[in-house]
Design an enzyme around this catalytic site. Structure first.
Site, PDB file in Angstrom:
ATOM      1  N   ARG A  50       1.009  -1.156   0.173  1.00 29.84           N
ATOM      2  CA  ARG A  50       0.017   0.174   0.590  1.00 29.84           C
ATOM      3  C   ARG A  50       1.040   1.789  -0.108  1.00 29.84           C
ATOM      4  O   ARG A  50       0.418   2.411   0.138  1.00 29.84           O
ATOM      5  CB  ARG A  50      -0.868   0.030   1.705  1.00 29.84           C
ATOM      6  N   TYR A  57       0.858   4.567  -2.578  1.00 28.80           N
ATOM      7  CA  TYR A  57      -0.615   4.318  -2.433  1.00 28.80           C
ATOM      8  C   TYR A  57      -0.500   6.085  -0.825  1.00 28.80           C
ATOM      9  O   TYR A  57       0.215   7.356  -1.048  1.00 28.80           O
ATOM     10  CB  TYR A  57      -1.085   4.494  -2.647  1.00 28.80           C
ATOM     11  N   GLU A 113       2.550   6.519   1.070  1.00 25.18           N
ATOM     12  CA  GLU A 113       3.965   7.413   0.584  1.00 25.18           C
ATOM     13  C   GLU A 113       3.804   8.247  -0.156  1.00 25.18           C
ATOM     14  O   GLU A 113       4.263   9.857  -0.144  1.00 25.18           O
ATOM     15  CB  GLU A 113       4.812   6.067   0.792  1.00 25.18           C
ATOM     16  N   GLY A 114       3.054   7.612  -1.381  1.00 26.41           N
ATOM     17  CA  GLY A 114       2.606   8.531  -2.192  1.00 26.41           C
ATOM     18  C   GLY A 114       2.243  10.242  -1.658  1.00 26.41           C
ATOM     19  O   GLY A 114       2.170  11.494  -2.102  1.00 26.41           O
ATOM     20  N   ARG A 133     -13.668  -1.424  -4.918  1.00 29.42           N
ATOM     21  CA  ARG A 133     -13.298  -1.270  -3.504  1.00 29.42           C
ATOM     22  C   ARG A 133     -14.443  -1.939  -2.748  1.00 29.42           C
ATOM     23  O   ARG A 133     -15.715  -2.240  -3.363  1.00 29.42           O
ATOM     24  CB  ARG A 133     -13.537   0.548  -3.206  1.00 29.42           C
ATOM     25  N   PHE A 135     -19.258  -4.998  -2.831  1.00 27.10           N
ATOM     26  CA  PHE A 135     -20.871  -5.963  -2.139  1.00 27.10           C
ATOM     27  C   PHE A 135     -21.230  -5.793  -3.063  1.00 27.10           C
ATOM     28  O   PHE A 135     -22.569  -6.558  -2.851  1.00 27.10           O
ATOM     29  CB  PHE A 135     -20.723  -5.196  -1.171  1.00 27.10           C
ATOM     30  N   ARG A 151     -14.646   0.529   8.683  1.00 22.46           N
ATOM     31  CA  ARG A 151     -14.533   1.719   8.186  1.00 22.46           C
ATOM     32  C   ARG A 151     -15.407   3.221   8.242  1.00 22.46           C
ATOM     33  O   ARG A 151     -16.433   2.687   9.171  1.00 22.46           O
ATOM     34  CB  ARG A 151     -14.317   0.898   6.526  1.00 22.46           C
ATOM     35  N   PRO A 204      -5.510  -1.888   7.504  1.00 19.49           N
ATOM     36  CA  PRO A 204      -6.076  -1.105   8.211  1.00 19.49           C
ATOM     37  C   PRO A 204      -7.356  -2.295   8.858  1.00 19.49           C
ATOM     38  O   PRO A 204      -8.178  -2.579   8.022  1.00 19.49           O
ATOM     39  CB  PRO A 204      -6.353   0.052   8.237  1.00 19.49           C
TER      40      PRO A 204
HETATM   41  P1  NAD Z   1     -10.819   7.619  -8.883  1.00 21.22           P
HETATM   42  O1  NAD Z   1      -9.692   6.399  -8.965  1.00 21.22           O
HETATM   43  O2  NAD Z   1     -12.305   7.297  -9.470  1.00 21.22           O
HETATM   44  O3  NAD Z   1     -10.609   8.525  -9.413  1.00 21.22           O
HETATM   45  C1  NAD Z   1      -9.004   9.026 -10.087  1.00 21.22           C
HETATM   46  C2  NAD Z   1      -9.074   9.863 -11.321  1.00 21.22           C
HETATM   47  O4  NAD Z   1      -7.693   9.777 -11.823  1.00 21.22           O
HETATM   48  C3  NAD Z   1      -9.593   8.929 -12.216  1.00 21.22           C
HETATM   49  O5  NAD Z   1     -10.217   9.534 -12.649  1.00 21.22           O
HETATM   50  C4  NAD Z   1      -7.826   8.970 -12.631  1.00 21.22           C
HETATM   51  O6  NAD Z   1      -8.470   8.352 -14.094  1.00 21.22           O
HETATM   52  C5  NAD Z   1      -7.415   9.749 -12.945  1.00 21.22           C
HETATM   53  N1  NAD Z   1      -5.588   9.834 -12.710  1.00 21.22           N
HETATM   54  C6  NAD Z   1      -5.491   8.411 -12.230  1.00 21.22           C
HETATM   55  N2  NAD Z   1      -3.435   8.502 -12.492  1.00 21.22           N
HETATM   56  C7  NAD Z   1      -3.761   9.746 -13.695  1.00 21.22           C
HETATM   57  C8  NAD Z   1      -2.748  10.788 -14.328  1.00 21.22           C
HETATM   58  N3  NAD Z   1      -1.172  10.326 -13.836  1.00 21.22           N
HETATM   59  N4  NAD Z   1      -2.715  12.021 -14.534  1.00 21.22           N
HETATM   60  C9  NAD Z   1      -4.227  12.140 -14.962  1.00 21.22           C
HETATM   61  N5  NAD Z   1      -5.100  11.578 -14.027  1.00 21.22           N
HETATM   62  C10 NAD Z   1      -4.857  10.425 -13.778  1.00 21.22           C
HETATM   63  O7  NAD Z   1     -11.076   7.081  -7.472  1.00 21.22           O
HETATM   64  P2  NAD Z   1     -11.141   8.443  -6.555  1.00 21.22           P
HETATM   65  O8  NAD Z   1     -12.475   8.192  -5.700  1.00 21.22           O
HETATM   66  O9  NAD Z   1     -12.877   9.277  -7.360  1.00 21.22           O
HETATM   67  O10 NAD Z   1     -10.446   9.694  -6.162  1.00 21.22           O
HETATM   68  C11 NAD Z   1      -9.984  10.762  -6.342  1.00 21.22           C
HETATM   69  C12 NAD Z   1      -8.872  11.449  -5.065  1.00 21.22           C
HETATM   70  O11 NAD Z   1      -9.255  11.400  -4.224  1.00 21.22           O
HETATM   71  C13 NAD Z   1      -7.962  10.660  -5.854  1.00 21.22           C
HETATM   72  O12 NAD Z   1      -6.297  11.465  -5.587  1.00 21.22           O
HETATM   73  C14 NAD Z   1      -7.938   9.648  -4.268  1.00 21.22           C
HETATM   74  O13 NAD Z   1      -6.285   9.302  -3.284  1.00 21.22           O
HETATM   75  C15 NAD Z   1      -8.004  10.477  -2.760  1.00 21.22           C
HETATM   76  N6  NAD Z   1      -9.013   9.840  -2.273  1.00 21.22           N
HETATM   77  C16 NAD Z   1     -10.193   9.293  -2.218  1.00 21.22           C
HETATM   78  C17 NAD Z   1     -11.219   8.251  -1.944  1.00 21.22           C
HETATM   79  C18 NAD Z   1     -12.424   8.305  -1.835  1.00 21.22           C
HETATM   80  O14 NAD Z   1     -12.584   6.555  -0.790  1.00 21.22           O
HETATM   81  N7  NAD Z   1     -12.962   8.127  -2.663  1.00 21.22           N
HETATM   82  C19 NAD Z   1     -10.620   8.348  -0.037  1.00 21.22           C
HETATM   83  C20 NAD Z   1      -9.208   9.205   0.241  1.00 21.22           C
HETATM   84  C21 NAD Z   1      -8.544   9.578  -1.022  1.00 21.22           C
HETATM   85  N1  UDP Z   2     -13.210  -5.448   1.778  1.00 18.57           N
HETATM   86  C1  UDP Z   2     -13.370  -6.564   1.700  1.00 18.57           C
HETATM   87  N2  UDP Z   2     -14.034  -7.142   0.373  1.00 18.57           N
HETATM   88  C2  UDP Z   2     -13.864  -6.575  -1.078  1.00 18.57           C
HETATM   89  C3  UDP Z   2     -13.253  -5.462  -1.265  1.00 18.57           C
HETATM   90  C4  UDP Z   2     -12.582  -4.967   0.342  1.00 18.57           C
HETATM   91  O1  UDP Z   2     -13.992  -7.396   2.876  1.00 18.57           O
HETATM   92  O2  UDP Z   2     -14.782  -7.075  -1.885  1.00 18.57           O
HETATM   93  C5  UDP Z   2     -12.453  -4.939   2.968  1.00 18.57           C
HETATM   94  C6  UDP Z   2     -10.905  -4.866   3.217  1.00 18.57           C
HETATM   95  O3  UDP Z   2      -9.859  -5.956   2.764  1.00 18.57           O
HETATM   96  C7  UDP Z   2     -10.469  -3.267   3.151  1.00 18.57           C
HETATM   97  C8  UDP Z   2     -11.990  -2.756   3.472  1.00 18.57           C
HETATM   98  O4  UDP Z   2     -13.081  -3.807   2.999  1.00 18.57           O
HETATM   99  O5  UDP Z   2     -10.379  -3.818   5.151  1.00 18.57           O
HETATM  100  C9  UDP Z   2     -12.207  -1.730   3.356  1.00 18.57           C
HETATM  101  O6  UDP Z   2     -11.324  -1.891   1.333  1.00 18.57           O
HETATM  102  P1  UDP Z   2     -11.733  -0.361   0.248  1.00 18.57           P
HETATM  103  O7  UDP Z   2     -10.614  -1.199  -0.601  1.00 18.57           O
HETATM  104  O8  UDP Z   2     -12.940  -0.159   0.227  1.00 18.57           O
HETATM  105  O9  UDP Z   2     -10.566   0.383   1.522  1.00 18.57           O
HETATM  106  P2  UDP Z   2      -9.529   0.498   2.421  1.00 18.57           P
HETATM  107  O10 UDP Z   2      -8.550  -0.828   2.239  1.00 18.57           O
HETATM  108  O11 UDP Z   2      -8.624   1.540   1.422  1.00 18.57           O
HETATM  109  O12 UDP Z   2      -9.709   1.804   3.005  1.00 18.57           O
END
Ligand code: NAD
Ligand code: UDP
Ligand code: UDP
Length: 315
Positions: free
Chosen positions: A141, A144, A146-147, A185, A190, A210, A273
């Site tokens: 992980r 993501y 550390e990035g 996710r 689900f 979560r 986590p």
């Molecule tokens: P997503 O994967 O649907 O959207 C990410 C978008 O970024 C996509 O459209 C993808 O094509 C684009 N992308 C990826 N790499 C790229 C690159 N090198 N150049 C240009 N575009 C690029 O994910 P999301 O859930 O919409 O997440 C959006 C942002 O929110 C992300 O930065 C993610 O880390 C952050 N975030 C989301 C959640 C969540 O639960 N959804 C939680 C924490 C953080």
């Molecule tokens: N998870 C699960 N079944 C799935 C996908 C995810 O039980 O089909 C669990 C996963 O192991 C984690 C939680 O659901 O504990 C949330 O996972 P998700 O990938 O949605 O987000 P993140 O782990 O980044 O919070």
């Protein structure tokens, strides 16, 4: 009217943000390389004269003239960000440098979509913004986590070194319509499994927790943060503090879909986590923000969306 750049604007959250910014009367440039984003998410915007789609990878420089930047580009699902982990780190780090460079040249405000993953597998619970995190540097992980941590560092250094106006939000698990059906996710998995009558895949014993936030709440928090006073820079947690186990989530999905799917227990992925829940006192105080949508309410909307697109795609 402002002209606003949204990177990752064709993704799940980004496309809802584009909708909101257009509704507020702005022009939007959506820059996305369509790695995980889809044209379907922005299809309804393509005819809008205030909307422009730019196929662009943020690891490359971008020269446009805008008034504000929301930096969301980065795959967010573990399945997607681990597909090409080197590219994930490049997207977070080089992408941040390029967008910060653009913001610096134009002297404009920039918001970073950071994540609760900066806390890793947290040793304190719930998590306040002051918690420094427990992240594996070398695990699967880390590309993501550390990035995103390095991107936050860059935001704060551009702020201190170049006096750049920044906003850093730490997003907790968010769900809703326009999540990718094979995103991997837990909420999308689900729901899709329940609708198709397939087994619900629980990783581990399903007792990990979560806190799930609905997309409309997240977007309102993001918008409020960008439009808050200059001294509010974050990092600031945005999420729903109501915590659920994955088993409880599965039960909710089964109940709301009326599905007969069975639970199937699979191994817990490495570094997954065990618990995650935001403290949102800062968001309440600085932004006057708190989530409004309860899990069941949000799941109903999300189930409707997946039902529709699964029928459309005939899968
Ligand atoms: P997503 O994967 O649907 O959207 C990410 C978008 O970024 C996509 O459209 C993808 O094509 C684009 N992308 C990826 N790499 C790229 C690159 N090198 N150049 C240009 N575009 C690029 O994910 P999301 O859930 O919409 O997440 C959006 C942002 O929110 C992300 O930065 C993610 O880390 C952050 N975030 C989301 C959640 C969540 O639960 N959804 C939680 C924490 C953080
Ligand atoms: N998870 C699960 N079944 C799935 C996908 C995810 O039980 O089909 C669990 C996963 O192991 C984690 C939680 O659901 O504990 C949330 O996972 P998700 O990938 O949605 O987000 P993140 O782990 O980044 O919070
Ligand atoms: N950059 C960009 N658009 C701009 C200005 C800069 O994409 O309008 C990128 C460019 O690739 C540069 C990076 O942002 O390398 C960082 O810019 P900065 O001015 O901070 O540093 P530089 O590398 O130019 O010294």
């Amino acid at each position: 009217m402002k002209r606003i750049l949204v990177t990752g604007g064709a993704g799940f959250l980004g496309s809802h943000l584009c909708d909101k910014l257009l509704e507020e009367g702005n022009e939007v440039i959506c820059a996305d390389n369509l790695f995980t984003g889809r044209r379907r998410n922005i299809h309804h915007l393509l005819e809008n004269k205030n909307f422009e789609f730019l196929r662009h990878d943020v690891t490359l420089p971008l020269y446009v003239e805008v008034d504000e930047i929301y930096n969301l580009a980065c795959p967010a699902s573990p399945v997607h960000y681990q597909f090409d982990p080197v590219q994930t780190t490049k997207t977070s780090v080089i992408g941040a440098i390029n967008m910060l460079g653009l913001a610096k040249r134009l002297k404009i405000k920039i918001l970073q979509a950071s994540t609760s993953e900066v806390y890793g597998d947290p040793e304190i619970h719930p998590q306040p913004e002051t918690y420094k995190g427990s992240v594996s540097v070398t695990g699967p992980r880390a590309c993501y986590d550390e990035g995103k941590r390095c991107a936050e560092t860059l935001f704060f250094d551009y702020h201190r070194q170049h006096d750049l106006s920044i906003k850093v939000m730490r997003i907790f698990n968010t769900y809703g319509p326009r999540m990718h059906p094979s995103d991997g996710r837990v909420v999308s998995n689900f729901i899709v499994q329940a609708l198709k009558g397939e087994d619900i895949t629980i990783f581990g014993d399903g007792m990990q927790t979560r806190s799930f936030g609905y997309v409309s709440d997240l977007i309102s928090g993001m918008y409020k943060l960008m439009n808050s006073s200059d001294d509010v820079i974050g990092p600031i947690n945005i999420g729903n503090p109501v915590e659920f186990t994955m088993l409880e989530l599965a039960e909710n999905v089964l109940e709301l879909t009326g599905s007969k799917s069975k639970l199937k227990f699979l191994p817990l992925p490495q570094d997954d986590p065990m618990q995650r829940k935001p403290i949102i006192d800062l968001a309440r105080k600085e932004l006057g923000w708190e989530p409004k949508v309860q899990l069941k309410e949000g799941l109903v909307e999300t189930i409707k969306y997946f039902d529709l697109i699964l029928k459309e795609d005939n899968v």
